[in-house]
Enzyme design. Structure first.
Site, PDB file in Angstrom:
ATOM      1  N   SER A   1     -11.969   4.530   7.033  1.00 25.40           N
ATOM      2  CA  SER A   1     -12.442   4.626   8.421  1.00 25.40           C
ATOM      3  C   SER A   1     -13.350   5.832   8.600  1.00 25.40           C
ATOM      4  CB  SER A   1     -11.256   4.784   9.386  1.00 25.40           C
ATOM      5  OG  SER A   1     -10.497   3.609   9.425  1.00 25.40           O
TER       6      SER A   1
ATOM      7  N   ASP B   1       0.849  -1.194   0.000  1.00 26.20           N
ATOM      8  CA  ASP B   1       0.000   0.000   0.000  1.00 26.20           C
ATOM      9  C   ASP B   1       0.888   1.249   0.000  1.00 26.20           C
ATOM     10  OD1 ASP B   1      -2.337   1.560   0.281  1.00 26.20           O
ATOM     11  OD2 ASP B   1      -2.209   1.519   2.476  1.00 26.20           O
ATOM     12  N   HIS B   2       0.557   2.209  -0.831  1.00 25.69           N
ATOM     13  CA  HIS B   2       1.311   3.472  -0.899  1.00 25.69           C
ATOM     14  C   HIS B   2       2.816   3.282  -1.011  1.00 25.69           C
ATOM     15  CE1 HIS B   2      -1.985   6.347  -0.325  1.00 25.69           C
ATOM     16  NE2 HIS B   2      -2.497   5.459   0.491  1.00 25.69           N
TER      17      HIS B   2
ATOM     18  N   HIS C   1      -9.561   5.486  -0.591  1.00 24.25           N
ATOM     19  CA  HIS C   1      -8.671   5.472   0.569  1.00 24.25           C
ATOM     20  C   HIS C   1      -9.370   6.195   1.709  1.00 24.25           C
ATOM     21  CE1 HIS C   1      -4.717   3.999  -1.079  1.00 24.25           C
ATOM     22  NE2 HIS C   1      -5.535   3.946  -2.107  1.00 24.25           N
TER      23      HIS C   1
ATOM     24  N   HIS D   1      -7.392  10.210   4.909  1.00 24.64           N
ATOM     25  CA  HIS D   1      -6.910   9.136   5.779  1.00 24.64           C
ATOM     26  C   HIS D   1      -7.102   9.528   7.244  1.00 24.64           C
ATOM     27  CE1 HIS D   1      -4.350   8.392   2.114  1.00 24.64           C
ATOM     28  NE2 HIS D   1      -4.818   7.191   2.340  1.00 24.64           N
ATOM     29  N   GLY D   2      -7.193   8.517   8.094  1.00 23.55           N
ATOM     30  CA  GLY D   2      -7.231   8.762   9.536  1.00 23.55           C
ATOM     31  C   GLY D   2      -8.619   9.165  10.030  1.00 23.55           C
TER      32      GLY D   2
ATOM     33  N   ASN E   1      -9.956   1.023   1.272  1.00 29.75           N
ATOM     34  CA  ASN E   1      -8.837   0.851   2.198  1.00 29.75           C
ATOM     35  C   ASN E   1      -9.240   1.231   3.613  1.00 29.75           C
ATOM     36  OD1 ASN E   1      -7.463   0.348  -0.165  1.00 29.75           O
ATOM     37  ND2 ASN E   1      -5.744   1.683   0.338  1.00 29.75           N
TER      38      ASN E   1
ATOM     39  N   THR F   1      -7.360   2.820  10.246  1.00 28.90           N
ATOM     40  CA  THR F   1      -7.420   3.538  11.525  1.00 28.90           C
ATOM     41  C   THR F   1      -8.417   2.930  12.520  1.00 28.90           C
ATOM     42  OG1 THR F   1      -6.751   5.584  10.452  1.00 28.90           O
ATOM     43  CG2 THR F   1      -7.838   5.811  12.568  1.00 28.90           C
TER      44      THR F   1
HETATM   45  P1  13P Z   1      -8.006   4.880   7.142  1.00 25.62           P
HETATM   46  O1  13P Z   1      -6.803   4.754   8.057  1.00 25.62           O
HETATM   47  O2  13P Z   1      -8.645   6.216   7.155  1.00 25.62           O
HETATM   48  O3  13P Z   1      -8.939   3.743   7.353  1.00 25.62           O
HETATM   49  O4  13P Z   1      -7.406   4.729   5.658  1.00 25.62           O
HETATM   50  C1  13P Z   1      -6.593   3.632   5.359  1.00 25.62           C
HETATM   51  C2  13P Z   1      -5.993   3.781   4.003  1.00 25.62           C
HETATM   52  O5  13P Z   1      -6.496   4.476   3.145  1.00 25.62           O
HETATM   53  C3  13P Z   1      -4.752   3.011   3.739  1.00 25.62           C
HETATM   54  O6  13P Z   1      -4.254   3.257   2.464  1.00 25.62           O
END
Ligand code: 13P
Length: 282
Positions: free
Chosen positions: A212, A81-82, A209, A181-182, A231, A234
């Site tokens: 969460s 990932d990334h 992405h 993200h997060g 994805n 978090t």
């Molecule tokens: P979250 O941590 O917001 O769930 O996103 C995870 C993510 O996009 C990993 O690539």
């Protein structure tokens, strides 16, 4: 068992669902995700992001990810990932991963095209799929939300998405349409018409992405508009921590094994619910 990225996404397309892609940089999250996948019966993507390296090297957790996936009757994809460059992605392939994301989204456009096309060429030699990214999502894959709100100026442009996919040959496209993200500090607003446009222009499955913190309805609508991989990290990691804290607070608990088992169970409940929602089972 291990299946390819293309095969997992085709399953998602055929069944009108999104495939859960869960980061498992600690063993409790890995066991939790394997068990959750087995309980739900749908393919799941196990991921390790380059940004996890400070806590866990892909050479340490990667072989465990591959071994547990191989031994299971459930289908799994092993995905970097990334990945920021081909060198890191090669480290994933060397431990048995069979899929990768190259994230050139913070580079100038032409450089993103070049670096992504280069990874696609290498992955094709191995028969592996590649996810590329266009448009910027703030925060990172380690739960750091930075500003915690999506910036519409950074949304992916559909015409550029068309050009990007045509010139790179990616299997799937991560795009920016309202998630970060997060943890969200303000309510996310997902731009569903933009998802439609991106899906039509790119011609490949779209990846969300920052999975969460969205509601079941937001997942369902995103899927209905063409998202096929979501994805998630978090909230699963937070569920593990919450369960671990509660267990560790019990006076009779004096050994870490109990705390680790509670963390696994907490993450498993959370990831199972996430997969079920994406798979239309909840
Ligand atoms: P979250 O941590 O917001 O769930 O996103 C995870 C993510 O996009 C990993 O690539």
């Amino acid at each position: 068992m291990i299946i390819g990225l293309g095969e997992a996404l085709a399953y998602g397309q055929q069944h009108g669902i999104a495939i859960a892609a869960v980061n498992t940089p600690f063993f409790e999250a890995l066991v939790a995700t394997i068990r959750a996948a087995e309980a739900t019966g749908v393919p799941v993507i196990l991921q390790h992001a380059q940004v996890h390296e400070g806590e866990m090297a892909i050479e340490d957790i990667g072989p465990a990810m591959v071994a547990l996936a191989r031994r299971s009757d459930s289908p799994f994809v092993l995905h970097v990932d990334h990945g920021e460059d081909l060198d890191y992605i090669e480290r994933g392939f060397a431990v048995g991963f069979n899929s990768a994301m190259i994230d050139g989204s913070r580079r100038p456009y032409e450089e993103n095209v070049a670096v992504t096309a280069n990874v696609v060429a290498r992955a094709r030699e191995l028969g592996f799929g590649v996810e590329g990214e266009l448009g910027v999502m703030t925060g990172n894959e380690n739960g750091d939300p930075s500003q915690g709100v999506a910036d519409a100026n950074l949304y992916t442009d559909p015409e550029q998405a068309r050009d990007f996919v045509a010139r790179t040959g990616v299997t799937a496209l991560a795009a920016s349409f309202g998630t970060v993200h997060g943890v969200y500090h303000r309510e996310p607003h997902i731009n569903y018409p933009l998802i439609d446009e991106l899906r039509a222009a790119s011609g490949v499955p779209l990846v969300m992405h920052g999975g969460s913190g969205l509601s079941a309805d937001e997942y369902r609508q995103s899927i209905a508009h063409g998202v096929r991989k979501i994805n998630y990290y978090t909230y699963a990691a937070k569920a593990a921590l919450d369960a671990a804290r509660a267990e560790a607070a019990k006076p009779e608990v004096i050994l870490f094994g109990k705390v680790a088992a509670a963390a696994t169970a907490g993450a498993q409940r959370d990831v199972t619910a996430f997969i079920r929602t994406l798979a239309g089972q909840a």
